[in-house]
Scaffold this motif. Structure first.
Motif, PDB file in Angstrom:
ATOM      1  N   ILE A 219      -8.481  22.529 -68.765  1.00 51.63           N
ATOM      2  CA  ILE A 219      -9.842  22.687 -68.358  1.00 51.63           C
ATOM      3  C   ILE A 219     -10.042  20.956 -68.209  1.00 51.63           C
ATOM      4  CG2 ILE A 219     -12.400  22.815 -68.943  1.00 51.63           C
ATOM      5  CD1 ILE A 219     -11.496  25.023 -70.776  1.00 51.63           C
ATOM      6  N   VAL A 220     -10.645  20.873 -66.935  1.00 53.69           N
ATOM      7  CA  VAL A 220     -10.871  19.287 -66.761  1.00 53.69           C
ATOM      8  C   VAL A 220     -12.371  19.105 -66.172  1.00 53.69           C
ATOM      9  CG1 VAL A 220      -8.537  18.496 -66.444  1.00 53.69           C
ATOM     10  CG2 VAL A 220      -9.769  19.174 -64.389  1.00 53.69           C
ATOM     11  N   VAL A 221     -12.676  17.928 -66.158  1.00 53.46           N
ATOM     12  CA  VAL A 221     -14.383  17.674 -65.672  1.00 53.46           C
ATOM     13  C   VAL A 221     -14.095  16.807 -64.492  1.00 53.46           C
ATOM     14  CG1 VAL A 221     -16.432  16.430 -66.093  1.00 53.46           C
ATOM     15  CG2 VAL A 221     -15.168  17.732 -67.781  1.00 53.46           C
ATOM     16  N   VAL A 222     -14.881  17.082 -63.337  1.00 57.13           N
ATOM     17  CA  VAL A 222     -14.815  16.370 -62.197  1.00 57.13           C
ATOM     18  C   VAL A 222     -15.507  15.143 -62.586  1.00 57.13           C
ATOM     19  CG1 VAL A 222     -15.452  16.125 -59.962  1.00 57.13           C
ATOM     20  CG2 VAL A 222     -14.738  18.328 -60.908  1.00 57.13           C
ATOM     21  N   LEU A 223     -14.804  13.685 -62.068  1.00 58.10           N
ATOM     22  CA  LEU A 223     -15.372  12.609 -62.699  1.00 58.10           C
ATOM     23  C   LEU A 223     -16.239  11.629 -61.606  1.00 58.10           C
ATOM     24  CD1 LEU A 223     -13.009  11.351 -65.211  1.00 58.10           C
ATOM     25  CD2 LEU A 223     -15.113  12.422 -65.763  1.00 58.10           C
ATOM     26  N   SER A 224     -15.890  12.201 -60.128  1.00 67.47           N
ATOM     27  CA  SER A 224     -16.259  11.342 -59.009  1.00 67.47           C
ATOM     28  C   SER A 224     -16.649  12.546 -57.935  1.00 67.47           C
ATOM     29  CB  SER A 224     -15.098  10.454 -58.600  1.00 67.47           C
ATOM     30  OG  SER A 224     -14.266  11.485 -57.868  1.00 67.47           O
ATOM     31  N   ALA A 225     -17.346  11.675 -56.748  1.00 67.19           N
ATOM     32  CA  ALA A 225     -17.871  12.570 -56.001  1.00 67.19           C
ATOM     33  C   ALA A 225     -16.931  12.694 -54.803  1.00 67.19           C
ATOM     34  CB  ALA A 225     -19.065  12.004 -55.197  1.00 67.19           C
ATOM     35  N   SER A 226     -15.805  12.493 -55.188  1.00 73.27           N
ATOM     36  CA  SER A 226     -14.536  12.481 -53.811  1.00 73.27           C
ATOM     37  C   SER A 226     -14.284  14.012 -53.331  1.00 73.27           C
ATOM     38  CB  SER A 226     -13.420  11.766 -54.274  1.00 73.27           C
ATOM     39  OG  SER A 226     -12.700  12.455 -55.262  1.00 73.27           O
ATOM     40  N   MET A 227     -14.774  14.993 -54.168  1.00 73.90           N
ATOM     41  CA  MET A 227     -14.316  16.410 -53.493  1.00 73.90           C
ATOM     42  C   MET A 227     -15.788  17.207 -52.951  1.00 73.90           C
ATOM     43  SD  MET A 227     -11.468  17.125 -53.359  1.00 73.90           S
ATOM     44  CE  MET A 227     -11.587  19.094 -53.358  1.00 73.90           C
ATOM     45  N   GLU A 228     -16.668  16.349 -53.065  1.00 74.35           N
ATOM     46  CA  GLU A 228     -17.855  16.998 -52.585  1.00 74.35           C
ATOM     47  C   GLU A 228     -17.596  17.460 -51.145  1.00 74.35           C
ATOM     48  OE1 GLU A 228     -21.254  14.222 -53.050  1.00 74.35           O
ATOM     49  OE2 GLU A 228     -21.388  14.683 -55.312  1.00 74.35           O
ATOM     50  N   PRO A 229     -18.209  18.349 -50.612  1.00 66.87           N
ATOM     51  CA  PRO A 229     -18.989  19.240 -51.090  1.00 66.87           C
ATOM     52  C   PRO A 229     -18.323  20.508 -52.032  1.00 66.87           C
ATOM     53  CG  PRO A 229     -18.772  20.090 -48.876  1.00 66.87           C
ATOM     54  CD  PRO A 229     -17.969  18.722 -49.426  1.00 66.87           C
TER      55      PRO A 229
ATOM     56  N   MET B 215     -21.100  11.282 -72.524  1.00 66.49           N
ATOM     57  CA  MET B 215     -20.327  10.682 -73.823  1.00 66.49           C
ATOM     58  C   MET B 215     -19.303   9.600 -73.678  1.00 66.49           C
ATOM     59  SD  MET B 215     -20.212  13.735 -76.947  1.00 66.49           S
ATOM     60  CE  MET B 215     -19.554  15.122 -75.853  1.00 66.49           C
ATOM     61  N   ASN B 216     -18.875   9.866 -72.492  1.00 65.48           N
ATOM     62  CA  ASN B 216     -17.828   8.667 -71.865  1.00 65.48           C
ATOM     63  C   ASN B 216     -18.684   7.507 -71.673  1.00 65.48           C
ATOM     64  OD1 ASN B 216     -15.480  10.060 -72.608  1.00 65.48           O
ATOM     65  ND2 ASN B 216     -15.367  10.921 -70.714  1.00 65.48           N
ATOM     66  N   ASP B 217     -19.755   7.537 -70.929  1.00 65.26           N
ATOM     67  CA  ASP B 217     -20.514   6.518 -70.354  1.00 65.26           C
ATOM     68  C   ASP B 217     -21.194   5.951 -71.601  1.00 65.26           C
ATOM     69  OD1 ASP B 217     -19.699   6.972 -67.818  1.00 65.26           O
ATOM     70  OD2 ASP B 217     -21.643   7.931 -67.072  1.00 65.26           O
ATOM     71  N   TYR B 218     -21.727   6.626 -72.363  1.00 64.41           N
ATOM     72  CA  TYR B 218     -22.495   6.150 -73.632  1.00 64.41           C
ATOM     73  C   TYR B 218     -21.742   6.480 -74.868  1.00 64.41           C
ATOM     74  CZ  TYR B 218     -25.909   5.823 -70.030  1.00 64.41           C
ATOM     75  OH  TYR B 218     -26.302   5.379 -68.722  1.00 64.41           O
ATOM     76  N   PRO B 219     -20.902   5.675 -75.400  1.00 66.26           N
ATOM     77  CA  PRO B 219     -19.944   5.902 -76.600  1.00 66.26           C
ATOM     78  C   PRO B 219     -20.864   6.266 -77.848  1.00 66.26           C
ATOM     79  CG  PRO B 219     -19.093   4.144 -75.573  1.00 66.26           C
ATOM     80  CD  PRO B 219     -20.358   4.496 -75.070  1.00 66.26           C
TER      81      PRO B 219
ATOM     82  N   VAL C  45      -6.748  24.529 -59.310  1.00 66.18           N
ATOM     83  CA  VAL C  45      -8.161  24.942 -59.615  1.00 66.18           C
ATOM     84  C   VAL C  45      -8.091  26.416 -59.446  1.00 66.18           C
ATOM     85  CG1 VAL C  45     -10.636  24.850 -59.201  1.00 66.18           C
ATOM     86  CG2 VAL C  45      -9.107  22.872 -59.227  1.00 66.18           C
ATOM     87  N   ARG C  46      -8.698  27.114 -60.251  1.00 68.23           N
ATOM     88  CA  ARG C  46      -8.763  28.531 -60.103  1.00 68.23           C
ATOM     89  C   ARG C  46     -10.184  29.132 -60.299  1.00 68.23           C
ATOM     90  NH1 ARG C  46      -4.970  30.083 -57.147  1.00 68.23           N
ATOM     91  NH2 ARG C  46      -2.943  29.491 -58.175  1.00 68.23           N
ATOM     92  N   GLY C  47     -11.138  28.242 -60.944  1.00 68.10           N
ATOM     93  CA  GLY C  47     -12.560  28.400 -61.148  1.00 68.10           C
ATOM     94  C   GLY C  47     -13.165  27.174 -61.431  1.00 68.10           C
ATOM     95  N   PHE C  48     -14.434  27.380 -61.517  1.00 68.52           N
ATOM     96  CA  PHE C  48     -15.381  26.127 -61.968  1.00 68.52           C
ATOM     97  C   PHE C  48     -16.683  26.724 -62.472  1.00 68.52           C
ATOM     98  CE2 PHE C  48     -17.009  26.520 -57.905  1.00 68.52           C
ATOM     99  CZ  PHE C  48     -18.358  25.996 -57.926  1.00 68.52           C
ATOM    100  N   MET C  49     -17.228  25.743 -63.239  1.00 77.26           N
ATOM    101  CA  MET C  49     -18.823  25.886 -63.839  1.00 77.26           C
ATOM    102  C   MET C  49     -19.418  24.850 -63.352  1.00 77.26           C
ATOM    103  SD  MET C  49     -18.122  27.793 -67.627  1.00 77.26           S
ATOM    104  CE  MET C  49     -19.918  28.222 -67.678  1.00 77.26           C
ATOM    105  N   PRO C  50     -20.392  24.828 -62.569  1.00 77.11           N
ATOM    106  CA  PRO C  50     -21.233  23.774 -62.283  1.00 77.11           C
ATOM    107  C   PRO C  50     -21.792  22.844 -63.249  1.00 77.11           C
ATOM    108  CG  PRO C  50     -22.187  25.637 -61.168  1.00 77.11           C
ATOM    109  CD  PRO C  50     -21.073  26.025 -61.943  1.00 77.11           C
ATOM    110  N   TYR C  51     -21.786  21.702 -63.330  1.00 72.74           N
ATOM    111  CA  TYR C  51     -22.515  20.604 -64.074  1.00 72.74           C
ATOM    112  C   TYR C  51     -22.535  20.914 -65.676  1.00 72.74           C
ATOM    113  CZ  TYR C  51     -24.720  19.805 -59.548  1.00 72.74           C
ATOM    114  OH  TYR C  51     -25.056  19.601 -58.188  1.00 72.74           O
ATOM    115  N   ILE C  52     -21.387  21.559 -66.049  1.00 73.80           N
ATOM    116  CA  ILE C  52     -21.521  21.730 -67.653  1.00 73.80           C
ATOM    117  C   ILE C  52     -20.533  20.482 -68.205  1.00 73.80           C
ATOM    118  CG2 ILE C  52     -20.195  23.107 -69.518  1.00 73.80           C
ATOM    119  CD1 ILE C  52     -22.544  24.660 -67.960  1.00 73.80           C
ATOM    120  N   GLY C  53     -19.646  19.763 -67.215  1.00 76.13           N
ATOM    121  CA  GLY C  53     -19.085  18.811 -67.985  1.00 76.13           C
ATOM    122  C   GLY C  53     -19.898  17.531 -67.906  1.00 76.13           C
ATOM    123  N   MET C  54     -21.340  17.502 -67.622  1.00 74.87           N
ATOM    124  CA  MET C  54     -21.962  16.417 -67.600  1.00 74.87           C
ATOM    125  C   MET C  54     -22.132  15.715 -69.003  1.00 74.87           C
ATOM    126  SD  MET C  54     -22.667  15.279 -64.564  1.00 74.87           S
ATOM    127  CE  MET C  54     -23.882  13.984 -65.112  1.00 74.87           C
ATOM    128  N   VAL C  55     -22.027  16.553 -69.938  1.00 71.96           N
ATOM    129  CA  VAL C  55     -22.048  16.266 -71.252  1.00 71.96           C
ATOM    130  C   VAL C  55     -21.014  15.256 -71.871  1.00 71.96           C
ATOM    131  CG1 VAL C  55     -21.989  17.111 -73.766  1.00 71.96           C
ATOM    132  CG2 VAL C  55     -23.169  18.245 -71.988  1.00 71.96           C
TER     133      VAL C  55
END
Length: 182
Positions: A51-61, A159-163, A145-155
């Motif tokens: 499981i990984v979180v998308v950190l940038s906008a490079s794969m939009e849309p 937490m990385n932006d504000y330790p 990548v086999r699947g995704f859940m939108p915006y769940i990784g914002m948490v």
């Protein structure tokens, strides 16, 4: 609200050593269960990071910043053009999520080489690879990548932006486990 917190603190002070030890063991059980689930997923998906979180906008849309991606890495299934892969460049900490745009197979070694590009980027990823590197090896791929859940990784991103938020979250979680009596 404050009165409830004070009541919980008083209840925590009234706990004997055996109750505190039981609560700490419960907390350690939760943490070890989460680690076992993570390692089990890694084993089933054949990916070091299932499981990984998308950190940038490079794969939009295709994917937005903060989307949670589910990966796998089948042993006998070759990577194909158009697959979205997560790969890790040696010497860099953060994995990259991009689409495979070209393949190169070396006949004499049997190694597969990939060229990737973010859907939202104008050029391929050769500028992201190490100096002089024109392709990445299939060995660099963490998973597809086999699947995704939108915006769940914002948490995770918050937490990385504000330790400090990470420590507040862990503190509240730890306090909750200690004062919970069930």
């Amino acid at each position: 609200m404050l009165a409830d917190v004070m009541d919980q603190v008083r209840a925590l002070r009234m706990m004997n050593k055996r109750q505190v030890a039981a609560q700490l063991l419960n907390f350690m059980m939760i943490v070890s269960s989460a680690l076992m689930i993570w390692k089990g997923l890694a084993l089933v998906t054949n990916s070091e990071s299932p499981i990984v979180v998308v950190l940038s906008a490079s794969m939009e849309p295709a994917f937005q910043r903060g989307d949670l991606l589910f990966l796998d890495m089948p042993r006998n299934d070759p990577i194909e053009i158009g697959d979205i892969c997560v790969f890790k460049i040696p010497g860099r900490e953060i994995p990259i999520v991009h689409r495979v745009i070209k393949l190169h197979d070396e006949i004499n070694t049997g190694k597969q080489f990939l060229l990737t590009k973010g859907d939202n980027n104008n050029v391929d990823d050769r500028g992201l690879y190490n100096r002089g590197q024109m392709w990445i090896h299939k060995d660099h791929v963490v998973g597809r990548v086999r699947g995704f859940m939108p915006y769940i990784g914002m948490v995770t991103i918050l937490m990385n932006d504000y330790p400090q938020l990470k420590y507040v979250f862990l503190g509240v979680l730890g306090l909750f486990v200690l004062i919970q009596r069930e």
